[in-house]
Scaffold this active site. Structure first.
Site, PDB file in Angstrom:
ATOM      1  N   SER A 183      89.973  18.747 -32.573  1.00 49.81           N
ATOM      2  CA  SER A 183      88.764  18.233 -32.532  1.00 49.81           C
ATOM      3  C   SER A 183      88.363  16.803 -31.978  1.00 49.81           C
ATOM      4  CB  SER A 183      87.736  19.157 -31.841  1.00 49.81           C
ATOM      5  OG  SER A 183      86.832  19.597 -33.686  1.00 49.81           O
ATOM      6  N   LYS A 184      87.171  16.665 -31.221  1.00 47.31           N
ATOM      7  CA  LYS A 184      87.094  15.126 -32.171  1.00 47.31           C
ATOM      8  C   LYS A 184      85.824  15.079 -32.767  1.00 47.31           C
ATOM      9  CE  LYS A 184      86.558  13.404 -26.743  1.00 47.31           C
ATOM     10  NZ  LYS A 184      86.254  14.127 -25.443  1.00 47.31           N
ATOM     11  N   LYS A 185      85.310  16.441 -33.848  1.00 46.53           N
ATOM     12  CA  LYS A 185      84.380  16.067 -34.622  1.00 46.53           C
ATOM     13  C   LYS A 185      85.175  16.132 -35.985  1.00 46.53           C
ATOM     14  CE  LYS A 185      82.444  20.184 -33.996  1.00 46.53           C
ATOM     15  NZ  LYS A 185      82.370  21.528 -33.995  1.00 46.53           N
ATOM     16  N   ASP A 186      86.575  16.211 -35.704  1.00 45.97           N
ATOM     17  CA  ASP A 186      87.060  15.981 -37.008  1.00 45.97           C
ATOM     18  C   ASP A 186      87.068  15.287 -37.353  1.00 45.97           C
ATOM     19  OD1 ASP A 186      87.553  18.820 -37.053  1.00 45.97           O
ATOM     20  OD2 ASP A 186      89.463  18.534 -36.003  1.00 45.97           O
TER      21      ASP A 186
END
Length: 616
Positions: free
Chosen positions: A341-344
RNA sequence: GUUCCUGUGGACAAAUUGGUUAAGUCGUUGCUCUUUCACAGCAAAGAUUGCGGGUUCGAGCCCCGUCAGGAAUACCA
């Protein structure tokens, strides 16, 4: 639009009677298959299954089976791998008609020994305008790929990008000539045409269409002068007159290139038929993640992760472990939680990528090690411990059982028969009964197959197989004794070594007494009766199972005792456990003296065990 | 991301090619046999065939859409 020929694979067989009438025998010299492994390490289970299907089909069709060693990558060559492959195939009982060390009219059968052959065909491609020289260095291309990646795009050397790159299509003829004369390193790449379709008619998948605009310009000849798989494979298949290519599904995406090559080389009319086999998949995570092993499994995966990604700081370890234990909570959806996911952050991303490739997908050599089952036919000793693996043979599997198990991973006869000898399998086999979906590796089923073969095998055969293991343990026993033990144990185990592992008491004194029954039922006063009975049995004219049983019955009746009063204690005294073969048969095999010895050491031991219970 | 492949009980899978009640095997559970375990035999549980539409008298099978999983995307094979 290019079409590969779409004749029925069984055409020759089906209509052989017609050919016979016209006295044309197409069968024998038409059907030629090859198994073409790469000597980069041990031959894994997927390769074995590919070999098997190739073997079965050739046998069925009365064709010729060729072994070809694809060792064009010198950097990945592993000494000993070829010998390993040969030995594995021999152990499994698959014989080849042509190959290295076997001979044949189409040799040599190692691609490294055929090196001089391929250049000519690469040159052909250049001459016909279907290939070009590319002078881009590996470093330049890597840099390009990274640049694209940072823009979230994927670099592909294809009909568009080649116009901007350093090759004989963009350089002037003069420049190209100079570079070649200077000995500048170059590769030869396939010039994939634009705006066309390649149609493949696969025996197991049917029609598969690729648009050439999606295909990259694959390297045909490498900088070191060696061909890539793609060129070597097509040239050799053609030169060796291969009629059917039966290989793993991982090759399907590059088959379009192969069809193009056949056409550019002018061999399209004799192009082999393709059959792409479904992959063998790992067991699904929820089948092997248990309460007991999930901590150990998580730690192991994290270890492997840091091993592989040395640049990641160890301080990330506890986070990684926490993440793993979190996704193991709900084991049904392990894979879907591995989506990036983008926040990883970078670490999390790397971890997810690693876990995804290690928890799902194709079965790999690591899996076996991690999950405790074999993935190779024979043990492989690599340079490091991590690169060494225990094989099916060493796990105690019989080759026929392994083949039977493997045959059913992706194929079935459509009948209810499950146990097949190799000739029976040949008879039942056909390519059109190969399934399309990936098959999951199931060790339980493998063990069941082996047990069936164990039960079915005669004791003498098993004794021969067992002898080396017996010798290794320094057990001194006669063949006759071993035969008796095998007869009693074989239907109680899954693999051969278990006969002497769980049945160790046939070969050495009991190591440990199962305490539960002693606590529950042992009565020191019963000893007199047990010793009494022992003596009565010893006085029998022959110490033989049926006689022992009859005599015991008489004794029990006369003394108002039941089987249950006596049997468990005799059993534990002799074998340490309440499980196992029939008691009287065990007694006969062990012999009068040994039985006496064991009973006399056991009873005082029982007293002791019993005493600890009353004290505590 | 792109291309291609694949979805039938927990696993492997069958289904006479569109025909009515979706086989069988492994595994799980129980029963029988047995001094125990195993083998063998019997039985049970477990499926709206990934999901949603459509065509049809009738769809696991044909069509469209969708989701999920996998493979490939190297001067590796």
């Amino acid at each position: 639009m290019y079409r590969c020929n779409d004749t029925n694979p069984n055409f020759a067989a089906r209509y052989s009677h017609i050919f016979l009438i016209f006295n044309i025998n197409l069968m024998n010299d038409k059907i030629r298959l090859r198994f073409a492994p790469s000597p980069t390490g041990a031959l894994h289970i997927g390769g074995v299954r590919t070999a098997l299907y190739n073997y079965l089909f050739t046998q069925k069709m009365g064709g010729t089976l060729i072994l070809r060693i694809e060792d064009t990558d010198q950097t990945r060559y592993v000494p000993g791998a070829e010998a390993y492959i040969l030995e594995s195939l021999r152990w499994l009982g698959m014989e080849f008609d042509e190959g290295p060390g076997i001979g044949g009219d189409f040799g040599p059968y190692r691609q490294s020994e055929r090196k001089s052959l391929y250049g000519k065909y690469a040159q052909n491609l250049i001459d016909s305008g279907n290939a070009y020289y590319a002078f881009d260095t590996a470093e330049e291309l890597t840099a390009m790929r990274e640049a694209y990646e940072s823009r979230k795009e994927t670099f592909r050397y294809d009909g568009i990008t080649r116009q901007e790159l350093n090759n004989s299509l963009t350089l002037s003829a003069e420049e190209v000539k100079t570079k070649l004369e200077n000995g500048d390193p170059y590769t030869i790449r396939l010039k994939v045409p634009r705006d066309e379709e390649v149609v493949i008619n696969d025996i197991v998948r049917g029609e598969v269409v690729f648009r050439t605009n999606e295909l990259d310009d694959k390297v045909m000849l490498k900088g070191d002068g060696m061909p890539t798989y793609h060129l070597a494979n097509i040239v050799d298949d053609h030169l060796m007159k291969i009629s059917h290519v039966v290989r793993g599904e991982e090759w399907l995406p590059s088959t379009a290139h192969h069809v193009l090559l056949y056409r550019f080389l002018g061999w399209e009319d004799t192009m082999p038929q393709f059959a792409h086999l479904p992959l063998i998949l790992k067991p699904s995570p929820d089948s092997y993640i248990t309460k007991e092993n999930k901590v150990a499994l998580a730690e192991r995966l994290v270890d492997e992760f840091f091993n592989k990604n040395e640049e990641i700081d160890q301080s990330y370890r506890s986070d990684a472990l926490a993440f793993l234990s979190q996704i193991f909570q709900d084991k049904k959806n392990v894979v879907s939680k591995l989506k990036i996911s983008k926040k990883d952050d970078d670490n999390k991303r790397a971890l997810k990528v690693f876990l995804k490739s290690n928890l799902s997908g194709k079965l790999s050599k690591r899996d076996g090690d991690r999950l405790g089952f074999p993935v190779f036919p024979l043990s492989w000793v690599g340079e490091t411990k991590e690169d060494s693996f225990k094989g099916f043979r060493e796990f105690g599997f019989m080759p026929q059982a392994m083949l039977n198990f493997l045959a059913f991973l992706g194929w079935n006869p459509g009948t209810e028969q499950e146990i097949f000898s190799l000739p029976e399998m040949v008879d039942a086999f056909s390519l059109d009964r190969i399934g399309k979906a990936g098959a999951r590796f199931d060790f339980d089923k493998a063990k069941w197959f082996n047990q069936q073969y164990l039960i079915q095998s005669d004791n003498a055969t098993l004794v021969e197989l067992l002898k080396p293991m017996v010798k290794e343990k320094n057990y001194e026993v006669t063949d006759e004794y071993l035969t008796a033990a095998v007869g009693m144990m074989k239907e109680r185990v899954n693999t051969l070594p278990e006969i002497i592992e769980t049945g160790y008491y046939f070969f050495e004194p009991v190591k440990e007494y199962e305490e539960k029954m002693i606590h529950k039922k042992w009565n020191p006063d019963r000893k007199t009766a047990l010793l009494d009975l022992k003596e009565q049995l010893e006085n029998l004219p022959d110490y033989q199972a049926e006689k022992l049983e009859a005599s015991t019955k008489t004794y029990l009746e006369a003394n108002g005792l039941s089987f249950g009063d006596v049997f468990p204690f005799y059993r534990i005294a002799l074998s340490g456990t309440t499980k196992g073969p029939a008691l009287f048969e065990m007694m006969e095999a062990l012999g009068k003296a040994e039985v006496e010895k064991r009973l006399l050491t056991a009873f005082p031991a029982f007293d002791e065990v019993f005493a600890t219970k009353t004290n505590s």
